[in-house]
Write an enzyme that holds these catalytic residues in place. Structure first.
Site, PDB file in Angstrom:
ATOM      1  N   TYR A  62       0.885  -1.166   0.000  1.00 16.54           N
ATOM      2  CA  TYR A  62       0.000   0.000   0.000  1.00 16.54           C
ATOM      3  C   TYR A  62       0.924   1.218   0.000  1.00 16.54           C
ATOM      4  O   TYR A  62       1.639   1.465   0.976  1.00 16.54           O
ATOM      5  CB  TYR A  62      -0.882  -0.015   1.252  1.00 16.54           C
ATOM      6  CG  TYR A  62      -1.896   1.117   1.297  1.00 16.54           C
ATOM      7  CD1 TYR A  62      -3.243   0.885   1.062  1.00 16.54           C
ATOM      8  CD2 TYR A  62      -1.496   2.429   1.581  1.00 16.54           C
ATOM      9  CE1 TYR A  62      -4.175   1.922   1.098  1.00 16.54           C
ATOM     10  CE2 TYR A  62      -2.409   3.468   1.612  1.00 16.54           C
ATOM     11  CZ  TYR A  62      -3.740   3.208   1.375  1.00 16.54           C
ATOM     12  OH  TYR A  62      -4.640   4.239   1.401  1.00 16.54           O
ATOM     13  N   TYR A 126       1.870   5.531   6.479  1.00 20.45           N
ATOM     14  CA  TYR A 126       2.568   4.724   5.474  1.00 20.45           C
ATOM     15  C   TYR A 126       3.928   4.258   5.992  1.00 20.45           C
ATOM     16  O   TYR A 126       4.238   3.056   5.979  1.00 20.45           O
ATOM     17  CB  TYR A 126       2.732   5.523   4.178  1.00 20.45           C
ATOM     18  CG  TYR A 126       3.687   4.886   3.192  1.00 20.45           C
ATOM     19  CD1 TYR A 126       3.387   3.660   2.598  1.00 20.45           C
ATOM     20  CD2 TYR A 126       4.890   5.506   2.866  1.00 20.45           C
ATOM     21  CE1 TYR A 126       4.268   3.081   1.699  1.00 20.45           C
ATOM     22  CE2 TYR A 126       5.776   4.931   1.966  1.00 20.45           C
ATOM     23  CZ  TYR A 126       5.460   3.714   1.395  1.00 20.45           C
ATOM     24  OH  TYR A 126       6.344   3.137   0.513  1.00 20.45           O
TER      25      TYR A 126
END
Length: 287
Positions: A62, A126
């Protein structure tokens, strides 16, 4: 030798697919997220049972840095749970795992290039999930290479270079952040290095597993990168530098994320090309 590649439709997966014909002695198996969803442990086991890979290159991730701030569960599922699932199955099957990580594990406060021994301190979802994924891999298996990279671009997928080319054709001028510094990485160069690591590990009884850094040589700001992209693509749209404060984003970016690469150069005996040289070579041919 069978090498399984996850995330085959991403820009790194496509770059590996692009160079695969150069390695006729390696049987590459490319799986996209529909064929192999790394968040599904049973699906991983099924694919591994079918192909029995000696190596797995995990390019599935991702990577939507800003979107991760509002989708932390999804980022965690892929970057942490998915990485752990792969590592556990690799450990069970005797497969060597090569996992791609990121400069975003660092906070960007250093003034000198980050080494593999520097302590990660991610500032956003992230980077945090990629760091947790690294730790999960290290707990699950001892037979792994983690390769941290940065500012990846290519003719494939979505990336900064392609965005700048598109915006240059759509707008009268571009404004790009000039106070964030890093090293652009040509995805094909990264793909070549991953294959070189596979070859290295296949030829050594006791490979030096662990964490490595890779990007192209040199450093620049996003503004410098954008200026070079337009220069080498022969576009004349003006580019103006702006500070990060003029371009607020949901996720905080590292101000400095240059990676030190001596460790991987020693391991593989390679010379790493300069980022601007590789960019000019790519843009000199039709995308």
């Amino acid at each position: 030798m069978v090498v399984l590649v996850t995330g085959a439709n991403g820009q790194l997966g496509q770059s590996l697919r692009n160079i695969a014909p150069h390695y006729p002695d390696i049987e590459f198996v490319f799986c996209d997220s529909l064929q192999l969803n790394i968040t599904q442990r049973a699906q991983i086991e099924s694919v591994f049972n079918q192909y029995q890979p000696e190596f797995c290159i995990n390019t599935a991730a991702y990577t939507a840095v800003d979107k991760a701030e509002s989708e932390p569960e999804k980022a965690h599922a892929i970057n942490v749970v998915g990485a752990q699932n792969l590592a556990e199955v690799c450990q069970e099957k005797g497969t060597v795992l090569l996992h791609v990580s990121t400069d975003f594990v660092f906070d960007g406060t250093q003034k000198t290039p980050y080494t593999e021994d520097d302590l990660p301190n991610p500032t956003g979802v992230y980077g945090q999930t990629k760091w947790e994924g690294e730790q999960a891999i290290a707990r699950a298996t001892s037979r792994y290479f983690i390769v941290r990279t940065a500012w990846v671009y290519s003719q494939f997928g979505a990336n900064f270079m392609k965005t700048m080319l598109r915006l240059a054709d759509e707008r009268d001028a571009l404004r790009v952040v000039s106070d964030q510094v890093g090293s652009p990485t040509n995805a094909v160069d990264l793909a070549e290095v991953l294959v070189a690591m596979v070859r290295y590990a296949s030829q050594h009884d006791h490979p030096a597993f662990g964490i490595y850094h890779f990007s192209n040589e040199g450093q620049c700001s996003w503004y410098d990168f954008a200026t070079a992209i337009l220069k080498y693509s022969q576009r004349t749209t003006p580019v103006f530098p702006i500070p990060t404060t003029d371009f607020p984003t949901p996720a905080k970016r590292p101000a400095y994320s240059v990676l030190r690469k001596e460790k991987i150069k020693r391991l593989l005996g390679i010379e790493i090309l300069d980022w601007e040289q590789r960019l000019s070579q790519l843009l000199s041919s039709p995308l």
